[in-house]
Design a protein around this motif. Sequence first.
Motif, short mmCIF file in Angstrom:
data_model
loop_
_atom_site.label_atom_id
_atom_site.label_comp_id
_atom_site.label_asym_id
_atom_site.label_seq_id
_atom_site.Cartn_x
_atom_site.Cartn_y
_atom_site.Cartn_z
N SER A 28 0.68 -1.27 0.00
CA SER A 28 0.10 0.07 0.02
C SER A 28 0.82 1.29 0.15
N THR B 242 -0.09 2.30 -3.31
CA THR B 242 -1.71 2.59 -3.71
C THR B 242 -2.09 3.81 -2.76
N LEU B 243 -1.45 3.71 -1.36
CA LEU B 243 -2.04 4.52 -0.40
C LEU B 243 -1.24 5.55 0.48
N LYS C 169 -7.21 -0.83 0.44
CA LYS C 169 -7.98 -0.45 1.31
C LYS C 169 -8.51 -1.59 2.18
N GLU C 170 -9.41 -2.43 1.64
CA GLU C 170 -10.10 -3.27 2.33
C GLU C 170 -9.04 -4.23 3.25
N VAL D 124 -6.23 -3.39 4.36
CA VAL D 124 -5.76 -2.61 5.54
C VAL D 124 -6.66 -2.41 6.51
N MET D 125 -7.93 -2.35 6.27
CA MET D 125 -9.02 -1.88 7.29
C MET D 125 -9.19 -3.23 7.98
N ASN E 157 -5.05 9.40 3.46
CA ASN E 157 -5.60 8.24 3.48
C ASN E 157 -5.68 7.27 4.71
N LEU E 158 -4.81 7.37 5.34
CA LEU E 158 -4.94 6.72 6.77
C LEU E 158 -6.23 7.20 7.57
N ASN F 207 -8.73 8.78 6.49
CA ASN F 207 -10.01 8.58 5.84
C ASN F 207 -10.45 7.12 6.12
N ILE F 208 -9.43 6.34 5.97
CA ILE F 208 -9.78 4.95 6.22
C ILE F 208 -10.27 4.80 7.69
#
Length: 414
Positions: free
Chosen positions: A277, A280-281, A305-306, A308-309, A403-404, A406-407
């Motif tokens: 990531s 990508t992130l 993202k999924e 990471v979540m 991004n972090l 937002n996640i």
Amino acid sequence: MKSPESAKGPGAGWAECQAPGPRRPIPQLIVTQAESLLPGPGRGAEEAPDEESRSSDSGCGGSPAPSLLLRKLSGSSVSSAGLSSSFEESEDDFSPASDAENPQQRQLGPEESPGSGKWKRLKTMVHWSPFVVSFRKRYPWVQLAGHAGNFKAGDYGKILKKYCECEHQCLESLMNDLLLRPYVPGYHGVVDKDGDSYNQMDDLLSEFDSPSIMDCKMGVRTYLEEELTKAREKPKLRKDMYEKMIAVDPNAPTQEEHEQKAVLKPRYMQWRETLSSTATLGFRIEGIRKADGSCSTSFKKTRLKEEVMEALEDFVDNNRNILRNYLTRLKELRTALEGSEFFNTHEVVGSSLLFVHDKSELAKVWMIDFGKTVLLPDHETLNHRVAWVEGNREDGYLWGMDNLINIISQMVEG
């Protein structure tokens, strides 16, 4: 230029973050040998990092941790000398064994004890140090995906990290940055111990009871532009990097690289960043150690993202209060970064965020690892959100932070 040990100033470190009330004296740390953690016969030479991974810039905030903390002390973890390369630090992190791991955290089994085959394959990611540190309780001091020998226990709630001139300069500057000082380890100068020099800083874990810890490396790259330039000036085909590449993805090398059975270092460095990531992130999870003893450093191929979540949910055991506390801290840190002259005038590469929480739901985040954070020339500044193109020195730190945040916001709201 090494500076003598300096007196602690106000406003930084874990001591300033404790709840109001009378302070109790901090017991002195006692370092003793623990026979159960000493290297076994014939393993001494094996544990030494090779030439390419002699330095580590990543680790968990640089702190010994209760409950068998495993960390890439991303602890604050630093390089042992000069400007280390995150590439050099973890270029051998990829192996068939590590990639086969489920990204979820797990308990180390008996078959993975020091000396076993699996342990040897993981030795560059998880290393047991032959120290037991007494501070409130006795606990083995270990690192998440770091190199051995970078840390020692200090006295009175401090830790010692192998001296790095770049990190020393950054920490001294950060102690004078009123915006960022609360978000970095309190720094106390350079001390000499056992013939080596160390940067002395606050133990960020001291106020937690059996904490869970996560190291998150920020930015879109973990190598400096100077490292690419240097590697190109003296191009050398690397068979070891080719073997590491095909161990992860047999189709990654070009036909020419397959014929040569070797790749150039810049090619390997840039390819490696595309796996996680980071690309990508703008951030990637380096390692997680939970209070129950479970540990994972298998996030090198976590890109979505999924994914990471899912890792974050497991890290906090689905506790929304802890996520909210982390979210508040991250938003405050982002505001501080946007207003900091230090941050705006430095290229921040290979630096991590150290996440720490415990069962009381106390949750904090600190910036750690400044071994490759360099001052820009000629009073230049960075946006930290603009896409990196070689030559513009942008690191993507704030893009990754956005991004972090937002996640985690989505997780809290969900």
